[in-house]
Design a protein around this motif. Structure first.
Motif, PDB file in Angstrom:
ATOM      1  N   ALA A 130      37.332  28.490  29.769  1.00  0.00           N
ATOM      2  CA  ALA A 130      36.819  27.855  30.957  1.00  0.00           C
ATOM      3  C   ALA A 130      36.503  28.530  32.288  1.00  0.00           C
ATOM      4  N   GLY A 160      36.025  12.058  32.073  1.00  0.00           N
ATOM      5  CA  GLY A 160      36.829  11.854  30.831  1.00  0.00           C
ATOM      6  C   GLY A 160      37.695  10.802  30.844  1.00  0.00           C
ATOM      7  N   LEU A 185      40.484  10.757  33.072  1.00  0.00           N
ATOM      8  CA  LEU A 185      41.272  11.262  34.049  1.00  0.00           C
ATOM      9  C   LEU A 185      41.723  10.108  34.766  1.00  0.00           C
ATOM     10  N   LEU A 228      39.063  22.167  32.942  1.00  0.00           N
ATOM     11  CA  LEU A 228      38.057  21.713  32.166  1.00  0.00           C
ATOM     12  C   LEU A 228      37.609  20.440  32.687  1.00  0.00           C
ATOM     13  N   LEU A 229      37.690  20.160  33.745  1.00  0.00           N
ATOM     14  CA  LEU A 229      37.175  18.715  34.778  1.00  0.00           C
ATOM     15  C   LEU A 229      35.608  19.003  34.535  1.00  0.00           C
ATOM     16  N   PRO A 230      35.070  18.016  34.040  1.00  0.00           N
ATOM     17  CA  PRO A 230      33.562  18.098  33.995  1.00  0.00           C
ATOM     18  C   PRO A 230      32.926  18.704  35.429  1.00  0.00           C
ATOM     19  N   VAL A 264      49.499  22.742  30.398  1.00  0.00           N
ATOM     20  CA  VAL A 264      48.780  21.698  30.064  1.00  0.00           C
ATOM     21  C   VAL A 264      47.883  20.889  31.356  1.00  0.00           C
ATOM     22  N   LEU A 270      46.663  26.907  24.915  1.00  0.00           N
ATOM     23  CA  LEU A 270      46.346  26.460  26.398  1.00  0.00           C
ATOM     24  C   LEU A 270      45.794  27.569  27.164  1.00  0.00           C
ATOM     25  N   VAL A 330      42.361  28.371  26.258  1.00  0.00           N
ATOM     26  CA  VAL A 330      41.493  27.174  26.628  1.00  0.00           C
ATOM     27  C   VAL A 330      41.076  27.659  28.287  1.00  0.00           C
ATOM     28  N   ALA A 372      45.201  23.340  32.126  1.00  0.00           N
ATOM     29  CA  ALA A 372      44.047  23.301  31.030  1.00  0.00           C
ATOM     30  C   ALA A 372      43.229  22.196  31.454  1.00  0.00           C
ATOM     31  N   ILE A 373      43.851  21.065  31.860  1.00  0.00           N
ATOM     32  CA  ILE A 373      43.074  19.862  32.011  1.00  0.00           C
ATOM     33  C   ILE A 373      42.138  19.949  33.169  1.00  0.00           C
TER      34      ILE A 373
END
Lengths: 472, 131
Positions: free
Chosen positions: A117, A388, A390, A229-231, A222, A110, A113, A225-226
């Motif tokens: 990013a 994604g 979300l 990565l949010l587009p 976690v 994690l 990741v 990490a999300i």
């Protein structure tokens, strides 16, 4: 190249030092922030304070270049703080130090990741000079005007023949870019770029730090990490490396919400003051910051006076007044300037929302509702490339909170939901010449980004069921 | 440490969200960074200076305003998004090339939405626009 790099360090390091100094003097008795979350807090405080000082200076007629005195001042005060805190640390025993964390494979993956990013955002920031449309014409152009003229009270903001697009937009980001230019001694669209990703890079550890305290390190890691990565931070219109003001606003607003939520949980005054400061900073980063302030105030009223209102109401009202006062003091100079700057001709035609804020205009535009609803549904639930899953997760968590009657999380979730509703209303009345659909197409993702980290934070809070860990 | 919520939802949901985001990130980075790196390579191959592609839109003197010259170079990326064009402040720089996509509204030049299609129709990848 080397000299530019050194000057850039001289420009950026004092932002952190100024934040550290403010934190020390204003929040001496506050909870200890350590490591990267502390660095993020210092960055936010420093950036907010430097730009506020610049705005106040320009408002009272002091040339912008004098804000550069803050560089030397923050270094000098930082040395004093360092000496003082070292003395205090020597006198203390080190029993309070938190125990080391167990490091597993999951943590390593994690962390990798998140670092990847972050590295991508930083790389994409510095790979080109500033080249995004709004970044150059709205935000960076203002920075150049401020750098060249030492003020906003000049032709570019007041002479209708020379006005640039959106001269009334808030000045936080232009002031920070002008600050870099001032240290460099020239404008440089490339050298200013390392400043841009800092808001994103600092958001991540702060988000992690507060969540770790409230929900434990695994959930925090976690969720961070999300978040990383949010587009919309990486693609679409106005990502984190673009130089738009949306990521800085998301940074200030998220920090504010995280701090205020912690205050509601623990009722320790420094959290309230820090949260108020960050809400104030959001107000002069983008106009939407004022809207977010109103929503946050409504949320705090709901929590302190209605949901947790069995306690001392007088003290709750006092806290709310303190919060409002701090935000007002920080936001007022910007909005005095805002009111003094004339409207751009195109602005009057295409962005005069107040003119459309009447029942007749709203009624006339009700026919837009199905199209607006379709756009929102596509943005949140159908165009998977934008968010994604979300918002599916958000709905699931909201339903779960309702079932479990988790009012504190539910009220927090109401913040992004209310912001979405307000955005829908703004699209309903927008007089934008090219049509509200075009406006929605390229602005909805980055406007949603303002509250998306707070939504993720609320979801992550549900992952805990025990008492909070007081160590950050 | 706070205890974790024992419900299965909170074991499954974060994993689903995270995996989706990782896939999207990999796809987007692959797509966008390839374009960017390709662009840099092509700029270097042509011996261009990236920062010179932009010029400086800002002119301090009011007198300069009447004599703004369009940037000497316009650069268009291969996926038809003209994202390094120096038309940000002074649309007249693009006016010389695609006048049909410039309109004059309320005393200001405005670029109409069809400009990218215009470039696409001309199959323009990298154009040099001399003064």
């Amino acid at each position: 190249m080397i000299i530019t790099a050194i000057k850039l360090i001289i420009a950026i390091v004092p932002i952190f030092l100024a934040g550290r100094v403010i934190y020390y003097f204003a929040f001496r008795d506050s909870p200890a922030f350590r490591g990267l979350p502390a660095l993020a807090l210092y960055f936010g405080l420093g950036a907010g304070f430097i730009s506020w000082t610049a705005i106040v200076f320009m408002l009272v007629g002091i040339p912008f270049r004098y804000t550069l005195a803050l560089t030397a001042l923050s270094v000098a005060l930082y040395v004093c703080v360092l000496v003082k805190t070292r003395k205090n640390t020597r006198n203390r025993d080190h029993a309070g130090k938190p125990p080391g964390k167990p490091r597993g494979k999951q943590t390593a993956v994690l962390t990798a990741v998140i670092l990847l990013a972050a590295a991508v955002v930083f790389f994409r920031s510095v790979i080109f000079p500033m080249h995004y449309w709004d970044a150059r014409i709205i935000w960076n152009y203002k920075a150049k005007v401020i750098f060249q003229n030492d003020t906003v009270f000049c032709g570019e903001f007041f002479d209708t023949d020379r006005l640039h697009l959106h001269p009334k937009y808030p000045l936080h980001l232009p002031c920070m870019e002008a600050w870099v230019y001032r240290v460099l001694g020239r404008t440089d669209d490339w050298a200013v770029m390392p400043l841009i990703p800092l808001y994103y890079l600092m958001l991540l550890p702060f988000f992690y730090g507060i969540l770790k305290k409230l929900s434990g390190s695994r959930t925090a890691l976690v969720s961070t990490a999300i978040l990383s990565l949010l587009p919309p931070f990486h693609i679409l219109d106005g990502p984190a490396h673009s130089g738009y003001a949306d990521t800085p606003l998301a940074f200030f607003f998220t920090c504010a919400v995280l701090l205020l939520y912690t205050w509601l949980e623990e009722r320790r005054r420094p959290y309230l003051l820090l949260g108020a400061a960050f809400t104030g900073f959001a107000c002069y980063t983008k106009v939407e910051g004022v809207l977010l302030f109103i929503l946050v105030l409504a949320w705090l009223c709901l929590r302190t006076l209605v949901i947790d209102g069995k306690g001392d109401r007088a003290s709750a009202v006092k806290d709310l007044l303190v919060f409002t006062a701090v935000v007002t003091v920080l936001a007022l100079p910007q909005y005095i300037i805002y009111l003094r700057i004339p409207n751009h001709t195109a602005d009057i035609e295409t962005y005069d929302y107040l003119k459309k804020l009447n029942p007749a205009a709203v009624y006339e535009n009700l026919q837009r509702l199905p199209v607006i609803a379709r756009h929102f549904l596509r943005e949140y639930f159908i165009w998977a490339g934008h968010w994604g899953l979300l918002w599916y997760g958000f709905i699931i968590c909201a339903v779960y909170s309702c079932r479990k009657r988790n009012i504190s999380v539910l009220s927090l979730m109401a913040l992004p939901a209310a912001y979405t509703a307000v955005m829908g209303f703004v699209y309903l009345i927008t007089p934008y010449a090219r049509g509200f659909e075009a406006q929605m197409e390229y602005s909805l993702s980055r406007l949603t980004l303002h509250t998306a980290p707070a939504a993720l934070f609320a979801m992550a809070l549900l992952a805990r069921s025990g008492t909070a860990d007081k160590n950050l | 440490m706070p205890e974790r919520n024992p419900e299965k939802l909170f074991s499954v949901l974060p994993v689903i969200l995270l995996v989706t985001e990782i896939i999207l990130f990999a796809w987007s980075v692959n797509k966008h960074m390839r374009i960017e790196i390709d662009l840099i390579n092509r700029i270097h191959l042509k011996g261009e200076d990236i920062s010179a592609m932009f010029g400086d839109e800002y002119r301090k003197s009011r007198d300069d305003l009447g004599h703004i010259k369009p940037d000497t170079r316009l650069l268009v990326v291969s996926n038809n998004i003209p994202w390094l064009l120096n038309y940000h402040l002074y649309p007249r720089s693009i006016y010389h090339i695609a006048p049909e996509y410039i309109s004059y509204v309320n005393g200001k030049h405005a670029i109409s939405k069809g400009y990218s299609e215009w470039f696409a129709s001309k199959n323009i990848d990298l154009i040099l626009y001399p003064e």
